[in-house]
Design a protein around this motif. Structure first.
Motif, PDB file in Angstrom:
ATOM      1  N   VAL A 136       0.848  -1.184   0.000  1.00 30.36           N
ATOM      2  CA  VAL A 136       0.000   0.000   0.000  1.00 30.36           C
ATOM      3  C   VAL A 136       0.888   1.239   0.000  1.00 30.36           C
ATOM      4  O   VAL A 136       1.888   1.292   0.721  1.00 30.36           O
ATOM      5  CB  VAL A 136      -0.909   0.044   1.249  1.00 30.36           C
ATOM      6  N   SER A 137       0.522   2.231  -0.812  1.00 35.06           N
ATOM      7  CA  SER A 137       1.257   3.499  -0.801  1.00 35.06           C
ATOM      8  C   SER A 137       0.333   4.699  -0.616  1.00 35.06           C
ATOM      9  O   SER A 137       0.792   5.783  -0.272  1.00 35.06           O
ATOM     10  CB  SER A 137       2.067   3.671  -2.095  1.00 35.06           C
ATOM     11  N   ASP A 138      -0.957   4.499  -0.837  1.00 31.08           N
ATOM     12  CA  ASP A 138      -1.927   5.576  -0.635  1.00 31.08           C
ATOM     13  C   ASP A 138      -2.125   5.803   0.865  1.00 31.08           C
ATOM     14  O   ASP A 138      -2.385   4.862   1.626  1.00 31.08           O
ATOM     15  CB  ASP A 138      -3.260   5.215  -1.293  1.00 31.08           C
ATOM     16  N   SER A 139      -2.006   7.049   1.315  1.00 36.48           N
ATOM     17  CA  SER A 139      -2.029   7.335   2.747  1.00 36.48           C
ATOM     18  C   SER A 139      -3.375   7.001   3.399  1.00 36.48           C
ATOM     19  O   SER A 139      -3.416   6.475   4.517  1.00 36.48           O
ATOM     20  CB  SER A 139      -1.685   8.806   2.993  1.00 36.48           C
ATOM     21  N   TYR A 140      -4.484   7.286   2.725  1.00 37.63           N
ATOM     22  CA  TYR A 140      -5.798   6.997   3.299  1.00 37.63           C
ATOM     23  C   TYR A 140      -6.063   5.491   3.332  1.00 37.63           C
ATOM     24  O   TYR A 140      -6.563   4.954   4.322  1.00 37.63           O
ATOM     25  CB  TYR A 140      -6.899   7.703   2.504  1.00 37.63           C
ATOM     26  N   LEU A 141      -5.700   4.815   2.239  1.00 43.31           N
ATOM     27  CA  LEU A 141      -5.892   3.364   2.199  1.00 43.31           C
ATOM     28  C   LEU A 141      -5.032   2.685   3.260  1.00 43.31           C
ATOM     29  O   LEU A 141      -5.450   1.682   3.852  1.00 43.31           O
ATOM     30  CB  LEU A 141      -5.541   2.839   0.807  1.00 43.31           C
ATOM     31  N   LEU A 142      -3.864   3.245   3.515  1.00 41.25           N
ATOM     32  CA  LEU A 142      -2.986   2.679   4.542  1.00 41.25           C
ATOM     33  C   LEU A 142      -3.639   2.732   5.913  1.00 41.25           C
ATOM     34  O   LEU A 142      -3.580   1.758   6.677  1.00 41.25           O
ATOM     35  CB  LEU A 142      -1.658   3.428   4.554  1.00 41.25           C
ATOM     36  N   GLN A 143      -4.288   3.846   6.245  1.00 44.65           N
ATOM     37  CA  GLN A 143      -4.963   3.948   7.540  1.00 44.65           C
ATOM     38  C   GLN A 143      -6.083   2.916   7.639  1.00 44.65           C
ATOM     39  O   GLN A 143      -6.276   2.281   8.696  1.00 44.65           O
ATOM     40  CB  GLN A 143      -5.538   5.362   7.752  1.00 44.65           C
ATOM     41  N   MET A 144      -6.817   2.728   6.540  1.00 42.97           N
ATOM     42  CA  MET A 144      -7.918   1.771   6.541  1.00 42.97           C
ATOM     43  C   MET A 144      -7.410   0.337   6.667  1.00 42.97           C
ATOM     44  O   MET A 144      -7.955  -0.473   7.416  1.00 42.97           O
ATOM     45  CB  MET A 144      -8.767   1.943   5.284  1.00 42.97           C
ATOM     46  N   ARG A 145      -6.368   0.030   5.912  1.00 40.20           N
ATOM     47  CA  ARG A 145      -5.791  -1.311   5.985  1.00 40.20           C
ATOM     48  C   ARG A 145      -5.284  -1.600   7.395  1.00 40.20           C
ATOM     49  O   ARG A 145      -5.461  -2.700   7.934  1.00 40.20           O
ATOM     50  CB  ARG A 145      -4.638  -1.434   4.986  1.00 40.20           C
ATOM     51  N   ALA A 146      -4.616  -0.629   7.995  1.00 37.86           N
ATOM     52  CA  ALA A 146      -4.073  -0.809   9.337  1.00 37.86           C
ATOM     53  C   ALA A 146      -5.181  -1.131  10.335  1.00 37.86           C
ATOM     54  O   ALA A 146      -4.985  -1.933  11.264  1.00 37.86           O
ATOM     55  CB  ALA A 146      -3.317   0.447   9.765  1.00 37.86           C
ATOM     56  N   ALA A 147      -6.351  -0.521  10.143  1.00 43.03           N
ATOM     57  CA  ALA A 147      -7.471  -0.726  11.063  1.00 43.03           C
ATOM     58  C   ALA A 147      -8.091  -2.108  10.933  1.00 43.03           C
ATOM     59  O   ALA A 147      -8.842  -2.540  11.818  1.00 43.03           O
ATOM     60  CB  ALA A 147      -8.533   0.345  10.835  1.00 43.03           C
ATOM     61  N   THR A 148      -7.807  -2.830   9.856  1.00 42.05           N
ATOM     62  CA  THR A 148      -8.373  -4.173   9.669  1.00 42.05           C
ATOM     63  C   THR A 148      -7.475  -5.267  10.231  1.00 42.05           C
ATOM     64  O   THR A 148      -7.872  -6.428  10.269  1.00 42.05           O
ATOM     65  CB  THR A 148      -8.617  -4.472   8.176  1.00 42.05           C
ATOM     66  N   LEU A 149      -6.270  -4.919  10.662  1.00 41.89           N
ATOM     67  CA  LEU A 149      -5.322  -5.929  11.121  1.00 41.89           C
ATOM     68  C   LEU A 149      -5.592  -6.326  12.566  1.00 41.89           C
ATOM     69  O   LEU A 149      -6.087  -5.534  13.371  1.00 41.89           O
ATOM     70  CB  LEU A 149      -3.889  -5.404  10.981  1.00 41.89           C
ATOM     71  N   GLY A 150      -5.235  -7.570  12.887  1.00 45.05           N
ATOM     72  CA  GLY A 150      -5.459  -8.082  14.241  1.00 45.05           C
ATOM     73  C   GLY A 150      -4.225  -8.755  14.807  1.00 45.05           C
ATOM     74  O   GLY A 150      -3.113  -8.595  14.299  1.00 45.05           O
ATOM     75  N   THR A 151      -4.427  -9.544  15.844  1.00 45.09           N
ATOM     76  CA  THR A 151      -3.305 -10.098  16.615  1.00 45.09           C
ATOM     77  C   THR A 151      -2.428 -11.063  15.825  1.00 45.09           C
ATOM     78  O   THR A 151      -1.275 -11.288  16.190  1.00 45.09           O
ATOM     79  CB  THR A 151      -3.832 -10.812  17.866  1.00 45.09           C
ATOM     80  N   ASN A 152      -2.929 -11.657  14.768  1.00 50.12           N
ATOM     81  CA  ASN A 152      -2.126 -12.612  13.994  1.00 50.12           C
ATOM     82  C   ASN A 152      -1.522 -11.981  12.738  1.00 50.12           C
ATOM     83  O   ASN A 152      -0.928 -12.692  11.920  1.00 50.12           O
ATOM     84  CB  ASN A 152      -2.985 -13.816  13.584  1.00 50.12           C
TER      85      ASN A 152
END
Length: 301
Positions: free
Chosen positions: A174-190
């Motif tokens: 990911v290189s788009d700044s907004y998409l990066l924030q969204m992707r980061a919010a979908t990540l979990g403990t694994n």
């Protein structure tokens, strides 16, 4: 000719370029100010408007009109913008020693010299325990999001994702700044967020690290020691990499970051050797069926 009534022909973002482009189009008295400023770029920030007017031999309203023609509201903003420009532009404006290339081979030697020097510095700074921790996190990841913002970091992030998906781990760059924030919010403990940033100061990556870490994801950062990103990361692979003073040479730090990415990918592949081997076999078989070529090709690609 730019006038205060009609508005400036250029914005105030790059005053040095504006000064060059508008040279010769100013009214006579403003042109005198432009000539003085061009010859004394580094001195303007320490002058008052009265001192500048006196040095040029014009009135202070003339200086104000010149500043407005340059796209600024007045002398205060002009000084601020010019100082900002100079902070990043002096190395491009001042003459400097540059190696002279003797044909194509000479250029290759210069690039290789910068590459060797940078990678050697990186090698001395790498902390093995952090590399091992990153390998373990990547090996066990349910998914990997890789991100970098800016030319070199974006390229390295894309290559990291390219390396990882081949090993049987879902990975996306990911290189788009907004998409990066969204992707980061979908990540979990694994999951793992792998961030590449030479400076470690980009707001986009620091923010994403905080978001992903807040949801329990492991944040691995390839970045500068002590940077904001290094402090936010779960695992920081740090290297303070020098840049060649020759501005005409491409930055060599990306080579060092690619070495780190390849080392991580190889170690993860070895840790998952059975799954990795089967994945690479499937990839090679699918490509052979697609293009029909069976000759020698890069085995790990």
């Amino acid at each position: 000719m730019p006038t205060p009534d009609n508005g400036p022909a250029q914005g105030a973002v790059d005053l040095i370029s504006n000064l060059r482009q508008l040279n010769g189009t100013f009214a006579a008295r403003e042109q005198k100010v432009a000539d003085f400023v061009s010859a004394h770029l580094e001195e303007i920030s320490g002058m008052t408007i009265a001192e500048l007017a006196g040095a040029v031999g014009v009135s202070t309203p003339t200086v104000v009109r010149f500043c407005r023609s340059m796209g600024c509201d007045g002398f205060r903003e002009f000084k601020l913008r010019l100082a900002q420009n100079l902070a990043v532009s002096l190395q491009y404006l001042a003459p400097s020693h540059r190696d002279v290339s003797e044909g194509g081979a000479g250029a290759v030697d210069q690039v290789l010299g910068a590459l060797y020097a940078t990678v050697n510095v990186m090698r001395q700074q790498i902390v093995p325990e952090r590399m091992d921790a990153a390998v373990q996190a990547l090996t066990e990841a349910g998914q990997i999001v890789v991100a970098g913002v800016g030319g070199g970091s974006t390229m390295v992030a894309q290559e990291a994702a390219n390396r990882m998906f081949r090993l049987g781990i879902p990975a996306v760059a990911v290189s788009d700044s907004y998409l990066l924030q969204m992707r980061a919010a979908t990540l979990g403990t694994n999951d793992v967020l792998l961030l590449v940033s030479t400076s470690g100061a980009a707001d986009e990556v620091v923010s994403a690290a905080g978001i992903a870490g807040g949801y329990g994801a492991t944040v691995v950062a390839i970045t500068r020691p002590g940077s904001r990103l290094a402090q936010e990361a779960t695992i920081a692979i740090e290297a303070d990499l020098p840049e060649d003073p020759d501005i005409l040479k491409p930055t060599a730090s990306r080579y060092a970051h690619l070495v780190i990415v390849d080392a991580l990918a190889m170690s993860v592949a070895q840790a998952r050797s059975e799954a990795t081997t089967e994945n690479l076999r499937r990839i090679r078989a699918s490509l052979t069926a697609y293009h029909g070529r069976t000759g020698p090709q890069p085995l790990g690609d």
